[in-house]
Design an enzyme around this catalytic site. Structure first.
Site, PDB file in Angstrom:
ATOM      1  N   ASP A 267       0.862  -1.180   0.000  1.00  0.00           N
ATOM      2  CA  ASP A 267       0.000   0.000   0.000  1.00  0.00           C
ATOM      3  C   ASP A 267       0.905   1.239   0.000  1.00  0.00           C
ATOM      4  O   ASP A 267       2.131   1.140   0.100  1.00  0.00           O
ATOM      5  CB  ASP A 267      -0.986  -0.027   1.177  1.00  0.00           C
TER       6      ASP A 267
HETATM    7  C1  BGC Z   1      -5.158   3.125   0.306  1.00  0.00           C
HETATM    8  C2  BGC Z   1      -5.325   2.172  -0.842  1.00  0.00           C
HETATM    9  C3  BGC Z   1      -5.258   2.933  -2.140  1.00  0.00           C
HETATM   10  C4  BGC Z   1      -3.923   3.630  -2.200  1.00  0.00           C
HETATM   11  C5  BGC Z   1      -3.668   4.359  -3.493  1.00  0.00           C
HETATM   12  C6  BGC Z   1      -3.942   4.006   0.151  1.00  0.00           C
HETATM   13  O1  BGC Z   1      -3.897   5.027   1.106  1.00  0.00           O
HETATM   14  O2  BGC Z   1      -5.109   2.403   1.515  1.00  0.00           O
HETATM   15  O3  BGC Z   1      -6.536   1.468  -0.715  1.00  0.00           O
HETATM   16  O4  BGC Z   1      -5.474   2.095  -3.229  1.00  0.00           O
HETATM   17  O5  BGC Z   1      -3.859   4.557  -1.129  1.00  0.00           O
HETATM   18  O6  BGC Z   1      -4.338   5.553  -3.572  1.00  0.00           O
END
Ligand code: BGC
Length: 739
Positions: A267
């Site tokens: 993530d």
């Molecule tokens: C989130 C993800 C997301 C990623 C990209 C993160 O903060 O937890 O679910 O896909 O950001 O934007």
């Protein structure tokens, strides 16, 4: 050649090309593939061009300009040494420009085909912008409505989440990822993110392995089996080891047990955060742990780029681990067909006309709204009745707020608000008076109440459009008090005093505690954040053009202190019943310690939720009868046919979601009191009935046992079929050993 043969050939060809490419790549080029860079920052596209030429980047995130995407793909394909194309990722969560209800709302449709359709619409719109990868669906099982990301989930149930998650993956990816208008899906967040302590986003989780496997991993296993192209790890700490460094999750389970061959992305900056968690001292150690655990691609941060060359050189990270990661990434790019054609030509994409896309989103909004209460048949409002309706509330005419969380590219200009929808339907026959009453859902001032009361006083019926603005749910937007925010409960009480019929339409990103307002409302339609077409759908439901058919995908607690409260709980050794529950107001002074029932309940809230999982009313009544099992005993590996008669005994056409639950009475580990196993929508006209059938295979009864082995244990089962998790129609069966 058969289709299957063709697939096998293609897969074999892809494996050959991966091996050939890997053989030609330098270590730096391999590590470059393992880096995903944020292209959403000013100046990024220019910097990216040089990095791509040098083979230092494998993927970007947050690029939504097809011309820039094409230019970057051209540089990657034509100007880098090996011509490896680029993954272009974006959070396309519940629509791209045309927005569907939030995922929790989509879950309330219990309609796999419709979820597939909304994802297909989103994929086609996103693909036209040069995107080839979305970070959806989120399939974390969410049992805590305080957690803001429950909005992005399919709710509390592993079976419903798995079925809808697979449908979304199919909608994004289609049969062939390389087909125009399809994009790679990403099942996230592996694993356990829904169980964050206190419902606080990013917090730690403590989940016993047995529960992890039986609840939280179920949808991920289904996603892997359905061929999801990518998976994302969770930000959260799982039993002391953050998911991003968790070898048990990423190697033992995902690769070794499940045989997953797609890519795993971290993530956003979750790799350097390993040192913030406190399992690694610095970025270098973070990179080592993440790469060793099984992260293939690093999102946003650069610890892989900065440290993997040295870590490999000194043998801290193996060359095999790097090769495996790069193979996963290249496989995804081959499956997407990017090596053959990395470019997007919006003109050549099979695009549905805007009207058709809006129709899909409207159907989803129609089917997602849940009628929680309808006393005295206050709904539907009769459109032909002359008179006046007051539309009141901070969310009645808020084009952006109805779209919900994660709408980076959503177009509020397309939104039809509830006020607009009601005005359109009431046209000419009913006068509509509008007063917001409050500026936002959080306004504490009662300044606007007088105007709202004046509008309501002049009306025959009042529609209050209440709830939460978008910003109050979603990532990092958790609440400890999940009641209607601001002065909304006071507004309800003021309007109630007028003695008119009062209906609330509630737009929100989570289940809310409605205990303090529910008695002051005659009707409640819970519409989640319904997306672009929300207002039109809500108006049609209020006026009875269509009957509500949504069912709750998550339990609504009476009080937040009941959380976690979900239907599929364990029985405990002291289960409560109406006879054992005592209310705090009924306790006699000086009552002896053991006189209060001695079962699992709260003195001030009892043990029942305000509305159970699967609940949802409509404008007719369905009667369930004639539950028949094809047999009462079956061996492991066999199926039984279940059939039930569903009759519409009311006066309006409507749909019900027929739900099948089971209970495995005795297990080597305790089993939930009920588990959803199957469901189906059925549409019936007044007086009509239908036989609804399900085949239940013993595979659906399998669970992880005391030794965390997946087994079907022989024994007695109860089975219920009906319109909610409290369905009363029951039949029993027994599973016997294979021989
Ligand atoms: C989130 C993800 C997301 C990623 C990209 C993160 O903060 O937890 O679910 O896909 O950001 O934007």
């Amino acid at each position: 050649m058969t289709g299957i043969g063709q697939h096998k050939d293609q897969a074999a060809a892809i494996e050959r090309r991966i091996a050939e490419l890997l053989g030609r790549m330098t270590l730096e080029e391999k590590i470059g593939q393992m880096s995903q860079v944020n292209a959403g920052e000013p100046g990024a596209p220019e910097y990216l061009g040089d990095a791509l030429r040098a083979g230092q980047i494998g993927a970007v995130i947050n690029l939504v300009d097809p011309a820039v995407a094409n230019e970057l793909q051209r540089i990657a394909a034509e100007e880098s040494r090996l011509g490896i194309p680029l993954l272009v990722g974006r959070d396309v969560i519940h629509g791209f420009t045309t927005i569907a209800p939030i995922p929790l709302g989509l879950a309330a449709t219990w309609d796999t085909e419709l979820v597939r359709e909304t994802a297909a619409v989103a994929a086609a719109e996103a693909a036209a912008a040069g995107i080839n990868w979305t970070f959806a669906p989120m399939i974390d099982v969410a049992r805590d409505p305080r957690w803001g990301r429950i909005a992005e989930s399919f709710g509390e149930d592993p079976c419903l989440t798995a079925r809808l998650g697979v449908a979304a993956i199919e909608g994004f990816q289609g049969d062939d990822l390389a087909a125009p208008g399809r994009i790679a899906a990403c099942a996230k967040h592996f694993a356990g993110y829904g169980a964050v302590e206190g419902g606080r986003d990013y917090d730690a989780t403590s989940i016993p392995e047995n529960e992890l496997r039986n609840v939280h991993m179920t949808p991920f296993r289904a996603a892997v089996d359905a061929g999801v192209a990518t998976l994302m790890t969770s930000f959260s700490d799982l039993n002391g080891v953050p998911a991003t460094a968790n070898e048990f999750l990423l190697r033992d389970v995902l690769r070794d047990e499940w045989g997953y061959t797609g890519l795993v992305v971290s993530d956003w900056e979750s790799i350097p955060q390993l040192s913030v968690h406190g399992v690694a001292a610095d970025d270098r150690e973070c990179a080592a742990q993440a790469a060793t655990a099984g992260i293939d691609l690093e999102m946003a941060s650069s610890t892989f780029r900065d440290h993997l060359p040295a870590l490999v050189a000194e043998g801290r990270v193996s060359g095999e681990a790097i090769d495996a990661a790069v193979a996963h990434i290249l496989r995804t790019k081959f499956r997407l067909g990017l090596f053959d054609d990395p470019y997007v030509d919006p003109g050549r994409l099979p695009s549905r006309p805007q009207d058709a896309r809006l129709r899909v989103m409207k159907e989803a909004a129609l089917k997602s709204a849940v009628l929680l209460k309808n006393d005295g048949h206050v709904l539907p409002l009769a459109p032909e009745r002359p008179g006046t309706i007051a539309v009141i509330g901070p969310l009645a005419d808020a084009a952006y707020e109805q779209l919900g969380t994660w709408v980076f590219d959503g177009d509020p200009g397309l939104s039809v608000t509830p006020l607009e929808g009601i005005r359109k339907l009431a046209d000419g026959t009913t006068e509509v008076r509008y007063a917001p009453g409050m500026a936002t859902s959080r306004t504490r001032s009662e300044e606007g109440f007088d105007e709202a009361v004046a509008a309501a006083r002049a009306a025959d019926a009042v529609i209050l459009v209440l709830g939460e603005e978008s910003i109050l749910s979603g990532e990092a937007h958790c609440r400890a008090d999940i009641g209607l925010p601001g002065a909304q409960p006071a507004l309800v009480r003021r309007i109630r005093q007028l003695g008119k019929p009062v209906v609330a339409v509630i737009l929100a990103g989570r289940p809310l505690t409605l205990t303090d307002v529910i008695d002051d409302l005659d009707g409640v339609l819970f519409a989640w954040h319904p997306g672009t077409m929300g207002g039109e759908a809500i108006a049609e439901l209020l006026f009875g053009v269509e009957s509500p058919s949504g069912k709750l995908p998550a339990t609504f607690p009476r009080m937040v202190g009941q959380v976690p409260i979900y239907y599929g709980h364990k029985n405990t050794g002291k289960p409560p019943s109406p006879e054992t529950v005592v209310h705090i107001d009924e306790i006699a002074p000086g009552a002896p310690q053991t006189s209060l029932g001695m079962t699992a309940f709260h003195l001030d809230a009892g043990y029942r939720p305000l509305f159970p999982f699967g609940h949802g009313l409509t404008y007719t009544q369905f009667r369930y009868a004639g539950l028949v099992l094809s047999r009462n005993e079956l061996s492991v590996g066999e199926s039984i046919d279940v059939s039930v008669e569903v009759a519409n005994i009311g006066h309006r056409e409507a749909e019900d979601v027929v739900q099948l639950y089971v209970r495995d009475l005795i297990g080597s580990v305790t089993r939930p009191v009920r588990e959803l196993k199957a469901f189906r929508r059925v549409r019936l006209g007044p007086g009509e009935s239908a036989t609804v059938g399900f085949a239940l295979h013993t595979d659906a009864l399998a669970f992880y046992d005391r030794h965390n082995r997946l087994v079907v244990e022989p024994g007695e089962f109860h089975l219920w079929v009906g319109g909610s998790s409290e369905a009363g129609l029951r039949a029993d069966f027994r599973v016997i050993g294979a021989d």
